[in-house]
Write a protein that holds these residues in place. Sequence first.
Motif, PDB file in Angstrom:
ATOM      1  N   ASN A 191       0.846  -1.186   0.000  1.00  0.00           N
ATOM      2  CA  ASN A 191       0.000   0.000   0.000  1.00  0.00           C
ATOM      3  C   ASN A 191       0.886   1.243   0.000  1.00  0.00           C
ATOM      4  O   ASN A 191       1.424   1.650   1.029  1.00  0.00           O
ATOM      5  N   LEU A 192       1.033   1.856  -1.169  1.00  0.00           N
ATOM      6  CA  LEU A 192       1.969   2.954  -1.310  1.00  0.00           C
ATOM      7  C   LEU A 192       1.502   4.211  -0.590  1.00  0.00           C
ATOM      8  O   LEU A 192       2.300   4.932   0.009  1.00  0.00           O
ATOM      9  N   ALA A 193       0.197   4.479  -0.624  1.00  0.00           N
ATOM     10  CA  ALA A 193      -0.330   5.634   0.103  1.00  0.00           C
ATOM     11  C   ALA A 193      -0.106   5.449   1.600  1.00  0.00           C
ATOM     12  O   ALA A 193       0.210   6.408   2.315  1.00  0.00           O
ATOM     13  N   GLU A 194      -0.264   4.233   2.084  1.00  0.00           N
ATOM     14  CA  GLU A 194      -0.030   3.918   3.483  1.00  0.00           C
ATOM     15  C   GLU A 194       1.411   4.218   3.865  1.00  0.00           C
ATOM     16  O   GLU A 194       1.683   4.888   4.876  1.00  0.00           O
ATOM     17  N   ALA A 195       2.346   3.752   3.049  1.00  0.00           N
ATOM     18  CA  ALA A 195       3.765   3.970   3.334  1.00  0.00           C
ATOM     19  C   ALA A 195       4.105   5.458   3.329  1.00  0.00           C
ATOM     20  O   ALA A 195       4.848   5.945   4.182  1.00  0.00           O
ATOM     21  N   GLN A 196       3.557   6.175   2.367  1.00  0.00           N
ATOM     22  CA  GLN A 196       3.862   7.594   2.266  1.00  0.00           C
ATOM     23  C   GLN A 196       3.275   8.382   3.429  1.00  0.00           C
ATOM     24  O   GLN A 196       3.862   9.361   3.891  1.00  0.00           O
ATOM     25  N   GLY A 197       2.123   7.945   3.941  1.00  0.00           N
ATOM     26  CA  GLY A 197       1.487   8.659   5.030  1.00  0.00           C
ATOM     27  C   GLY A 197       2.006   8.296   6.403  1.00  0.00           C
ATOM     28  O   GLY A 197       1.897   9.094   7.338  1.00  0.00           O
TER      29      GLY A 197
END
Length: 303
Positions: A191-197
Amino acid sequence: MAAGIVIDKLTKTYAGANVPALDALSLHVAEGEVYGFLGANGAGKSTTIRLLMNFLQPTGGSAKVAGLDIVKDNVAIKKHVGYLAGDVALYPKATGKELLDYLSALQGTDNHEYRTQLEQRFEAETGKRIGELSKGNRQKIGIIQALMHRPSVLILDEPTSGLDPLMQEVFYESVREARGRGAAVFMSSHNLAEAQGLCDRVGIIKHGKLVREQAVADMGNLTTPTFTVAFRNHDSVNALKKEKTLKILEQTDSNVLRLQPTGEIAPALAALSKHGIVSIASERADLEDEFLNFYGDNSEANT
């Protein structure tokens, strides 16, 4: 800076394999840091985690967790680690309460108050047999057992798998809480959005090798810009297809290209300046773009 996890040229080659599943991986996760470990299926994420937990023996290199060697001190390490497997398997005939009671006794820590808080946050159904729970509710039990003893290191493999968006937010807040008390958090994710957030730093792994690592806060400065350029004539479009300082991402119209520099920005802009330009717009790639830069549409076979 103190490090909860230090990995030094860690390598794993499976029997009969021609290439290593993990190839001289080196990275560190500091105390009070969340590190996102990203990669496609088969990239080496789960192999890395299994090595850190001593479920697999390394072919080469070394690693330390909480200052302890993953091979020599593998039993002692477990006292300091909260671990969640990618496909969590819990005793199906036990209730959530029975399992958590048992694990609390094994850990030998007084965690009742914090464990109760976690159960309430995640709305965990601890009175039911685990085999009767949905995937998401089993995942909640798995997360609680990893967090409840307030470990100094968290090693989490795809931790939000099966959670609904509300429970994902509860998980993120719990991880931030762990980071706030100084825990080192190593978390694999698709989950890229998860990692970025959530993460402080991310590493992208491909074919067992770390191909990119950077601080999330620096992404605005470090990610490759994308230019959308409208040219006066089609000759410029044809000429730029041969330009080595620029990579064409797509042609959105007969005279419009989306491009990225292949290296430094200055030579790319110099190449563009040789052509008649009607308009130019610039955008910064986010983490997903960076990930796709390395993977595109390719996928791997095993984890």
